[in-house]
Design an enzyme around this catalytic site. Structure first.
Site, PDB file in Angstrom:
ATOM      1  N   ASP A   6       1.687 -11.605   6.764  1.00 28.43           N
ATOM      2  CA  ASP A   6       2.167 -10.772   5.652  1.00 28.43           C
ATOM      3  C   ASP A   6       3.531 -10.160   5.955  1.00 28.43           C
ATOM      4  O   ASP A   6       4.126  -9.523   5.092  1.00 28.43           O
ATOM      5  CB  ASP A   6       1.153  -9.662   5.335  1.00 28.43           C
ATOM      6  CG  ASP A   6       0.782  -8.849   6.562  1.00 28.43           C
ATOM      7  OD1 ASP A   6       0.261  -9.430   7.523  1.00 28.43           O
ATOM      8  OD2 ASP A   6       1.029  -7.638   6.568  1.00 28.43           O
ATOM      9  N   ASN A   7       4.016 -10.351   7.167  1.00 31.79           N
ATOM     10  CA  ASN A   7       5.335  -9.822   7.513  1.00 31.79           C
ATOM     11  C   ASN A   7       6.367 -10.930   7.671  1.00 31.79           C
ATOM     12  O   ASN A   7       7.451 -10.696   8.204  1.00 31.79           O
ATOM     13  CB  ASN A   7       5.252  -8.996   8.798  1.00 31.79           C
ATOM     14  CG  ASN A   7       4.467  -7.707   8.596  1.00 31.79           C
ATOM     15  OD1 ASN A   7       4.345  -7.215   7.475  1.00 31.79           O
ATOM     16  ND2 ASN A   7       3.924  -7.162   9.667  1.00 31.79           N
ATOM     17  N   GLY A  57       0.812  -1.210   0.000  1.00 35.58           N
ATOM     18  CA  GLY A  57       0.000   0.000   0.000  1.00 35.58           C
ATOM     19  C   GLY A  57       0.841   1.253   0.000  1.00 35.58           C
ATOM     20  O   GLY A  57       0.341   2.361  -0.201  1.00 35.58           O
TER      21      GLY A  57
END
Ligand code: AMP
Ligand code: MG
Length: 485
Positions: free
Chosen positions: A245-246, A87
């Site tokens: 997601d990390n 993003g």
């Protein structure tokens, strides 16, 4: 100049959208990582130029770069979000470093993308300098990590609770493929893309497994993850946002948001202001890694066996086996931290004993380990660190000394090993805050000096000594880190 080779764009259509950075009025390079530049085959003075300020802010697209925002999903604090994606980041492309390894070059804070949702796509200077500092500290501690090549000040404000100076970080990583990348594809039941992604990831990060059954890939990632988290635990590192997601498939630490190093040893330590329930507390990290591995295994199921039940059986076995991989990795970290080269049955309980003594004694995690070097030589610098109950330490020390005797090595050799294993300097929260506070007022000197000290974390000298001391307890008790958004 970089020579880009963009395999992700070529091979993984469907997992990104092309993007372009938002123009910045007056980009100015704030910090450059010369040693990383050299690793990447760049001449240091080459980087330090107006042209690079344009490339590293996103104002100009370097020749050969095809900027993209990567798509991914992820479990955030346990909840599945089917579409996250970059993003506020753009992957510029891949380059080969001096050792022939393919590395991603990414801009973070470069402006909105198709995945920005309500975010502004931007980053503030403080959190980007923080990511730079933490990544370098981890790297110098020998822990696999993404690193920062540069921080560019945009000359424009970003609006958070207050207006802050904006910045763009250039991140260098083995790749940015995450567990969440696999979850994104799995959620769309796109079998051909899942296979392409798995094959791509294997070729890039586990090339020895090409042509093997995919269960080997799951196992290899599991072992890499176990090794990484064991190192975090040894260093007292708390990632802070272990969302899927990390978590990088490469096995590197990535996405330095509200991460922190622990001061006094406390398995419940949590610093992140957004982690209200302590899901990502220090002592939970191994269990969370296994939970994340299970999400990865689920995403891989269609590749594990045509028979769904059999696939689940295979995946479950691997996820269960993580506990053993972790235990083994942790034990080998602990043996090194205790000065042990031989292996004995009781070593795990010896390590646990020291941690329990630290807990009871409210001892600083880093300095307690570090002082073992001195203790191995008969010194007493440990004792002052145990400000709480010392009984456990007093019972433990003779046990450890007896164990050292069975190593049949000279004490000064053991002590020297311990000084190469247990760091003297870590990025203590109060020092990081001080450095970032000064930086936000235009004074980079504390940041640079701290960075210098962290570049040699095992050295005890004039440059490092002033960074070794714990913060006053009042400071640590209420310390919180805020998400780097
Ligand atoms: P993080 O918590 O930094 O791992 O980010 C989680 C998700 O939020 C990712 O999809 C990010 O790209 C996105 N994100 C974080 N900050 C911003 C921002 N300022 N603007 C747009 N997206 C953001
Ligand atoms: Mg992230």
């Amino acid at each position: 100049m970089f020579t880009f080779d963009n395999s992700y764009v070529r091979e993984l259509e469907g997992l990104y959208v092309f993007g372009c950075a938002e123009p910045k009025v007056a980009p100015r390079i704030s910090r450059l990582n010369y040693s990383l530049a050299e690793e990447l085959g760049l001449a240091p003075d080459e980087l330090d130029s107006p042209a690079w300020a344009q490339y590293l802010s996103g104002n100009a697209v370097a020749p050969g770069s095809q900027p993209i925002a990567q798509a991914y999903a992820g479990h955030q604090f346990g909840n599945f979000v089917p579409q996250l994606g970059d993003g506020r980041a753009l992957l510029l492309g891949e380059v080969f470093d001096g050792s022939g390894h393919r590395r991603d070059i990414q801009l973070k804070g470069s402006g909105p993308t198709a995945f920005s949702r309500n975010g502004d796509g931007k980053a503030a200077l403080g959190p980007m300098l923080r990511e730079y500092l933490m990544g370098e500290a981890m790297h110098r501690l020998g822990i696999a990590t993404s690193r920062a090549l540069a921080v560019v000040e945009t000359g424009e404000p970003v609006y958070r609770e207050t207006a802050l100076p904006g910045a763009v970080l250039t991140r260098v990583a083995a790749s940015h493929i995450r567990i969440g990348t696999f979850e994104y594809v799995a959620a769309r039941s796109d079998f051909p893309l899942l296979k392409r992604l798995a094959d791509y990831t294997i070729a890039r990060h586990y090339p020895e497994l090409q042509g093997q059954p995919y269960i080997e890939f799951l196992r290899a990632f599991s072992m890499r993850l176990a090794g990484l988290v064991a190192q975090w635990m040894g260093a007292g590192f708390i990632h802070g946002v272990m969302n899927t997601d990390n978590m990088a498939l490469s096995g590197e630490t990535m996405d330095y948001g509200p991460c922190a190093f622990m001061e006094h040893y406390d398995p419940l330590a949590v610093f992140s202001s957004i982690d209200r329930r302590g899901r990502y507390a220090y002592g939970n990290q191994p269990a969370i890694a296994q939970w994340n591995l299970a999400r990865f295994a689920e995403a891989l199921l269609p590749l594990l066996d045509e028979d769904g039940e059999r696939a689940v059986e295979l995946a479950t076995q691997e996820v269960d086996a993580f506990a053993g991989h972790y235990r083994g990795a942790w034990l080998s970290v602990m043996r090194r931290k205790l000065g042990l080269k031989r292996e004995e049955e009781e070593d795990a309980s010896l390590a646990d004993g020291f941690l329990e003594a630290m807990l009871a004694g409210e001892a600083d995690h880093t300095l307690a380990w570090r002082s073992l070097a001195d203790a191995a030589e008969g010194g007493e610098s440990l004792f002052g660190l145990f400000v709480g109950n010392r009984e456990k330490l007093d019972a433990w020390l003779p046990r450890w000394q007896a164990r050292l005797a069975r190593e049949e090595r000279l004490r000064d050799g053991i002590a020297a090993d311990l000084r190469r294993t247990n760091p003297f300097v870590i990025p203590r929260n109060y020092l990081v805050e001080e450095a970032l506070e000064a930086a936000s007022n235009g004074n980079m000197e504390p940041f640079d000096r701290l960075l210098d000290a962290l570049a040699e974390p095992y050295a005890e000298n004039d440059a490092t000594r002033s960074y070794a001391l714990p913060a006053p307890r009042e400071h640590t008790a209420c310390y919180q880190t805020f998400c780097g958004t």
